[in-house]
Design a protein around this motif. Sequence first.
Motif, PDB file in Angstrom:
ATOM      1  N   ARG A  87      22.110 -45.266   2.524  1.00  0.00           N
ATOM      2  CA  ARG A  87      23.455 -45.050   1.961  1.00  0.00           C
ATOM      3  C   ARG A  87      24.044 -43.740   2.465  1.00  0.00           C
ATOM      4  N   GLU A  88      23.223 -42.689   2.546  1.00  0.00           N
ATOM      5  CA  GLU A  88      23.719 -41.400   3.044  1.00  0.00           C
ATOM      6  C   GLU A  88      24.164 -41.506   4.501  1.00  0.00           C
ATOM      7  N   LYS A  92      27.921 -40.822   5.872  1.00  0.00           N
ATOM      8  CA  LYS A  92      28.189 -39.888   6.978  1.00  0.00           C
ATOM      9  C   LYS A  92      28.952 -40.574   8.097  1.00  0.00           C
ATOM     10  N   LEU A  93      28.538 -41.798   8.440  1.00  0.00           N
ATOM     11  CA  LEU A  93      29.212 -42.539   9.508  1.00  0.00           C
ATOM     12  C   LEU A  93      30.666 -42.794   9.139  1.00  0.00           C
ATOM     13  N   ASN A  94      30.915 -43.255   7.932  1.00  0.00           N
ATOM     14  CA  ASN A  94      32.295 -43.535   7.532  1.00  0.00           C
ATOM     15  C   ASN A  94      33.130 -42.272   7.404  1.00  0.00           C
ATOM     16  N   CYS A 168      21.726 -48.788   7.872  1.00  0.00           N
ATOM     17  CA  CYS A 168      22.703 -48.180   6.966  1.00  0.00           C
ATOM     18  C   CYS A 168      23.005 -49.203   5.876  1.00  0.00           C
ATOM     19  N   ARG A 169      23.353 -48.701   4.744  1.00  0.00           N
ATOM     20  CA  ARG A 169      23.698 -49.581   3.635  1.00  0.00           C
ATOM     21  C   ARG A 169      24.839 -48.942   2.879  1.00  0.00           C
ATOM     22  N   ALA A 170      25.864 -49.737   2.629  1.00  0.00           N
ATOM     23  CA  ALA A 170      27.019 -49.243   1.891  1.00  0.00           C
ATOM     24  C   ALA A 170      26.607 -48.938   0.462  1.00  0.00           C
ATOM     25  N   PRO A 171      27.171 -47.892  -0.141  1.00  0.00           N
ATOM     26  CA  PRO A 171      26.859 -47.588  -1.529  1.00  0.00           C
ATOM     27  C   PRO A 171      27.169 -48.785  -2.412  1.00  0.00           C
ATOM     28  N   GLY A 172      26.292 -49.025  -3.356  1.00  0.00           N
ATOM     29  CA  GLY A 172      26.486 -50.129  -4.279  1.00  0.00           C
ATOM     30  C   GLY A 172      25.897 -51.433  -3.801  1.00  0.00           C
TER      31      GLY A 172
END
Length: 173
Positions: A87-88, A92-94, A168-172
């Motif tokens: 998620r972090e 950072k990427l976004n 990577c994993r989106a929050p939520g």
Amino acid sequence: MKLLATLPFVVAMASASAQVYKCPDAAGKLQFQQTPCAGANGSKVEVRPASGNAPAPTQSTSGGSASTGTAEKKSFTDTLTEERMQRERWVKLNDAKLDADRIRSSCEQEQRTIQARQASSKNNLAGATRDQAIAAEMQAAATTCQNRVTGADRIVDRLQGECDRLGCRAPGT
């Protein structure tokens, strides 16, 4: 709740050969210790190393009980840590993508502002001199913007590669 918070530390600090016992104290709270509980109201805790944190084997014989080539099961804490890191990295990427877009928008706005000053020049010698100065200013601003955008794009590319490699994993999610 405090028990859940202290248990991973107790387990992490215990070596693979250490004995850990959980015993209720006089107030009924669980305590962890290396010696057996007084009385028969306690129980032994099985202590296993977390995935990836097992101590290196110290035996030089090839007949050891450690199995090689088998995937160890990840502990719950390791899984949570990995998901947090994913998620972090996604955040950072976004953030880097948003920064790159802001830089591009800022550069485009700056170019439009300079062009608007150029459009107000009169068609005479002073205006022609002013137009040349504005054109040079536009070129300098464009070069500066290009460098800033390129730097931002490099950061995005680096973070995208890290996300592709490590996940990577989106929050939520």
